[in-house]
Design a protein around this motif. Structure first.
Motif, mmCIF file in Angstrom:
data_model
loop_
_atom_site.group_PDB
_atom_site.id
_atom_site.type_symbol
_atom_site.label_atom_id
_atom_site.label_comp_id
_atom_site.label_asym_id
_atom_site.label_seq_id
_atom_site.Cartn_x
_atom_site.Cartn_y
_atom_site.Cartn_z
ATOM 1 N N LEU A 345 30.210 41.009 46.703
ATOM 2 C CA LEU A 345 30.986 41.085 47.962
ATOM 3 C C LEU A 345 32.359 40.843 47.447
ATOM 4 N N ARG A 346 32.557 40.999 46.296
ATOM 5 C CA ARG A 346 34.100 40.746 45.477
ATOM 6 C C ARG A 346 35.010 41.859 46.098
ATOM 7 N N ALA A 347 36.097 41.638 46.556
ATOM 8 C CA ALA A 347 37.044 42.282 46.929
ATOM 9 C C ALA A 347 37.904 42.789 45.892
ATOM 10 N N ASP A 348 39.106 43.369 46.363
ATOM 11 C CA ASP A 348 40.116 43.716 45.334
ATOM 12 C C ASP A 348 40.887 42.616 45.127
ATOM 13 N N SER A 349 41.994 42.768 44.112
ATOM 14 C CA SER A 349 42.622 41.609 43.744
ATOM 15 C C SER A 349 43.758 41.114 44.776
ATOM 16 N N LYS A 350 44.099 42.139 45.895
ATOM 17 C CA LYS A 350 44.815 41.662 46.811
ATOM 18 C C LYS A 350 44.242 40.758 47.816
ATOM 19 N N GLY A 351 42.850 41.483 48.071
ATOM 20 C CA GLY A 351 41.858 40.934 49.042
ATOM 21 C C GLY A 351 41.415 39.368 48.590
ATOM 22 N N ARG A 352 41.260 39.149 47.069
ATOM 23 C CA ARG A 352 40.601 37.959 46.772
ATOM 24 C C ARG A 352 41.782 36.797 47.042
ATOM 25 N N ALA A 353 43.284 37.615 46.499
ATOM 26 C CA ALA A 353 44.224 36.291 46.349
ATOM 27 C C ALA A 353 44.339 36.062 48.054
ATOM 28 N N GLU A 354 44.352 36.847 49.050
ATOM 29 C CA GLU A 354 44.819 36.353 50.472
ATOM 30 C C GLU A 354 43.365 35.156 50.709
ATOM 31 N N LEU A 355 42.132 35.621 50.230
ATOM 32 C CA LEU A 355 40.991 34.708 50.526
ATOM 33 C C LEU A 355 41.266 33.379 49.809
ATOM 34 N N TYR A 356 41.646 33.308 48.793
ATOM 35 C CA TYR A 356 41.780 32.205 47.977
ATOM 36 C C TYR A 356 42.959 31.292 48.555
ATOM 37 N N SER A 357 44.098 31.836 48.947
ATOM 38 C CA SER A 357 45.100 31.346 49.374
ATOM 39 C C SER A 357 44.669 30.595 50.854
ATOM 40 N N ALA A 358 43.884 31.188 51.699
ATOM 41 C CA ALA A 358 43.495 30.506 52.902
ATOM 42 C C ALA A 358 42.730 29.485 52.616
ATOM 43 N N GLU A 359 41.367 29.663 51.438
ATOM 44 C CA GLU A 359 40.632 28.396 51.399
ATOM 45 C C GLU A 359 41.308 27.239 50.940
ATOM 46 N N VAL A 360 42.339 27.500 50.038
ATOM 47 C CA VAL A 360 43.166 26.319 49.554
ATOM 48 C C VAL A 360 44.090 25.728 50.515
ATOM 49 N N THR A 361 44.520 26.527 51.349
ATOM 50 C CA THR A 361 45.571 25.971 52.486
ATOM 51 C C THR A 361 44.992 25.259 53.440
ATOM 52 N N HIS A 362 43.648 25.822 53.760
ATOM 53 C CA HIS A 362 42.812 24.990 54.819
ATOM 54 C C HIS A 362 41.923 24.085 54.295
ATOM 55 N N GLY A 363 42.064 23.649 53.121
ATOM 56 C CA GLY A 363 41.089 22.517 52.407
ATOM 57 C C GLY A 363 39.654 22.878 52.461
ATOM 58 N N LEU A 364 39.535 24.141 52.269
ATOM 59 C CA LEU A 364 38.059 24.580 52.080
ATOM 60 C C LEU A 364 37.474 24.634 50.594
ATOM 61 N N SER A 365 38.578 24.952 49.608
ATOM 62 C CA SER A 365 38.182 25.067 48.317
ATOM 63 C C SER A 365 39.335 24.186 47.429
ATOM 64 N N THR A 366 38.657 23.828 46.317
ATOM 65 C CA THR A 366 40.033 23.052 45.469
ATOM 66 C C THR A 366 40.530 24.187 44.356
ATOM 67 N N PRO A 367 41.683 24.005 44.050
ATOM 68 C CA PRO A 367 42.081 25.201 42.935
ATOM 69 C C PRO A 367 41.259 25.214 41.865
ATOM 70 N N ASN A 368 40.815 24.471 41.454
ATOM 71 C CA ASN A 368 39.621 24.561 40.308
ATOM 72 C C ASN A 368 38.374 25.370 40.537
ATOM 73 N N GLU A 369 38.156 25.152 41.811
ATOM 74 C CA GLU A 369 36.874 25.864 42.282
ATOM 75 C C GLU A 369 37.175 27.406 42.319
ATOM 76 N N ILE A 370 38.382 27.567 42.860
ATOM 77 C CA ILE A 370 39.011 29.206 42.895
ATOM 78 C C ILE A 370 39.019 29.557 41.362
#
Length: 584
Positions: A345-370
């Motif tokens: 399900l890996r998206a392109d670079s832009k899509g992954r960046a938006e997903l990772y930003s949302a996960e970190v901002t909302h406390g769903l994942s840590t930066p090291n998990e990303i």
């Protein structure tokens, strides 16, 4: 007859005379088209080969780790369990994990069943998985209800109990044996094989429509043989376009229509779609681009469709089979295998960046998990969860935060000293947000809502810059940001300023206004402080140290037609670089 009898005995060894698998050894079951369809013959069809290869190799390349569920309900990778290495790295001494799972799923897709012998070591722990050919395995239900697996291979017959065999079943009507797509779809596959055979004959005959030669008289046996030899010399694709010589009054008359009129190409294309339907694969995924494309944004949705409607049932059934057969009853309460489909399900670079930003901002994942998802090493401090603290319920907008026992004494002092706000006002937060967008200038130079002036009142960053100038007592200090280009500053001063903060005080602003009238007189100039400090064009050491011997550093930047220089002192003990003066 002796050789035929020995061959029959060899084939039937380990199989009963009523075993349906004997059919495949003697040409397979006949289809409506007259073609004999077996697993081996069906693999000569490019669509069958492509569907089997696509699904088996895709599943084989998905990581299959073993997880452990702890007391808090969290799932951790159980890399220390012996089964982890068997599933994820090396199922046996001869195969890697990709090779093993590719072979196993290819068998499941073609025969409807896949088998692997479970080899156990000490404490009944699984130490290896050995694949078995499905066409050599016979499954029987014993009187006591248990299943027995008999495996005949290389002249030997082994008998296994159901606990000794990992059995992956395809679509089944009884839950005991999976149904083969090749056997169930033999009529569709037979039609496709017949179409391929017809196309091959057309090429063999030189792409000429078949017909007959009309002789002017009855021929003798010798003349017939000569005519056959003449015809054979003009057959084949190598003779396409050649002009035969007809002698003695012979005349050629066509009997059939051209291939395009018979729609042979359309039939072969339709057969590809039919075969894909049997395997549950989109035709475009095996290169059948007649009516669809695999380019653009549709590729991600196609992968999602493929995972949801084609692979998911295979993955889930395999996970449950491993959990049931390869773990003890006690281990089943804590451990479970699960395919990692993140790569599919890996998206392109832009899509992954938006997903990772949302996960970190909302406390769903840590930066090291990303970072681990991107195969990057962890960083210090990256194992914490973060959440934006500026979010409030809409009914709370513009209201002061409720008082706490710890803040009550300070609030009373604030009110007694002039009736200042109890907490940081929302208006200043909104002002700071608007200032960040104004003409691209960084007016977020100060941390609004986190400062108190000399009278103990809360002030925002911009308020500190203007209103606190001239106030006596303890200085009001605002933070511009973390020091950048620390390596360059270290080369100039010999001090490691990594992690230091750029700061400015109301006293420093007052000094600049006194020495340089006109500077720092409005919000634009205050916003420029951060631009000069954090994004300088040039950095150089100051000529003289500060009054207490602090090294000085100069940050210079040209903005428009103005060349500004930010002179600051390094306070190593307090880990900050603080504004002394500003000149242009």
């Amino acid at each position: 007859m002796g050789l035929l009898r020995k061959a029959a005995l060899t084939v039937a060894r380990g199989l009963g005379l009523t075993d349906q698998r004997l059919i495949s050894y003697f040409g397979g079951e006949e289809s409506h088209s007259g073609e004999r369809v077996t697993v081996d013959s069906s693999l000569t069809l490019d669509a069958v080969w492509a569907c089997t290869r696509l699904m088996s190799q895709t599943i084989a390349t998905l990581p299959l780790p073993l997880y452990e569920r702890d007391a808090q309900g969290r799932n951790n990778v159980a890399s220390g369990h012996p089964l982890y290495r068997v599933l994820h790295d090396k199922p046996n001494a001869e195969m890697t994990a990709v090779e093993f799972w590719q072979a196993l799923f290819a068998c499941k897709l073609l025969w409807g069943n896949a088998y692997a012998e479970i080899v156990r070591g000490a404490n009944e722990r699984v130490v290896a998985l050995l694949p078995m050919r499905p066409d050599r395995v016979q499954v029987t239900r014993e009187v006591d209800g248990s299943l027995t697996y008999r495996y005949a291979f290389q002249g030997l017959t082994q008998t296994f109990t159901e606990d000794q065999v990992l059995h992956l079943k395809g679509f089944s009507l009884d839950g005991q044996i999976g149904m083969s797509a090749i056997a169930a779809g033999r009529h569709s596959l037979g039609s496709a094989m017949g179409a391929e055979r017809s196309a091959g004959r057309i090429f063999k005959n030189g792409m000429r429509p078949s017909g007959f030669l009309k002789a002017p008289m009855f021929l003798t046996p010798e003349q017939r043989e000569d005519a056959k030899a003449l015809i054979a010399g003009w057959k084949g694709a190598d003779n396409t376009g050649s002009t035969p010589l007809l002698e003695g009054g012979f005349d050629f008359q066509s009997l059939t229509i051209p291939p395009e009129d018979a729609q042979l190409l359309e039939t072969r294309g339709f057969n590809v779609e039919v075969i894909c339907r049997w395997f549950g694969v989109l035709p475009v995924m095996i290169g059948h681009m007649d009516k669809a494309t695999a380019w653009g944004t549709g590729l991600e949705q196609m992968n999602l469709w493929f995972l949801t409607y084609t692979l998911r049932s295979h993955l889930k059934a395999t996970e449950q089979a491993i959990w049931s057969k390869c773990l003890t009853a006690a281990e089943q309460l804590r451990y479970f295998p699960e395919f990692n489909v993140e790569g599919l399900l890996r998206a392109d670079s832009k899509g992954r960046a938006e997903l990772y930003s949302a996960e970190v901002t909302h406390g769903l994942s840590t930066p090291n998990e990303i970072r681990s998802r991107e195969n990057k090493p962890p960083l210090p401090g990256g194992d914490s969860l973060f959440m934006q603290s500026a979010m409030l319920p809409i009914e709370k907008l513009g209201q002061a935060a409720p008082a706490t026992p710890e803040s009550a004494p300070q609030i009373e002092r604030n009110r007694a000293s002039g009736g200042a706000l109890d907490e940081a006002p929302f208006g200043f937060m909104a002002l700071a947000a608007l200032a960040r967008m104004a003409e691209g200038l960084a007016l977020k130079a100060f941390d609004g809502g986190q400062l108190r002036d000399a009278r103990g009142r809360w002030v925002s960053g911009l308020a500190a810059a203007f209103d606190a100038v001239g106030l006596g007592g303890k200085p009001v200090r605002a933070q511009l940001g973390t020091v950048r280009r620390a390596g360059e500053i270290r080369r100039l001063t010999g001090i490691d300023v990594s992690g230091f903060a750029h700061t400015v005080t109301n006293q420093g602003i007052a000094h600049v206004r006194k020495k340089r009238p006109g500077l720092l007189s409005n919000a634009t100039d205050v916003g420029l402080l951060r631009e000069v400090a954090l994004k300088p064009d040039r950095i150089f050491a100051g000529k003289r140290p500060g009054p207490n011997g602090q090294p000085r550093i100069v940050f210079e930047k040209t903005i428009g037609k103005r060349r500004l220089a930010f002179v600051a002192e390094i306070h190593a003990g307090k880990r900050r670089i603080e504004l002394v003066t500003l000149w242009d």
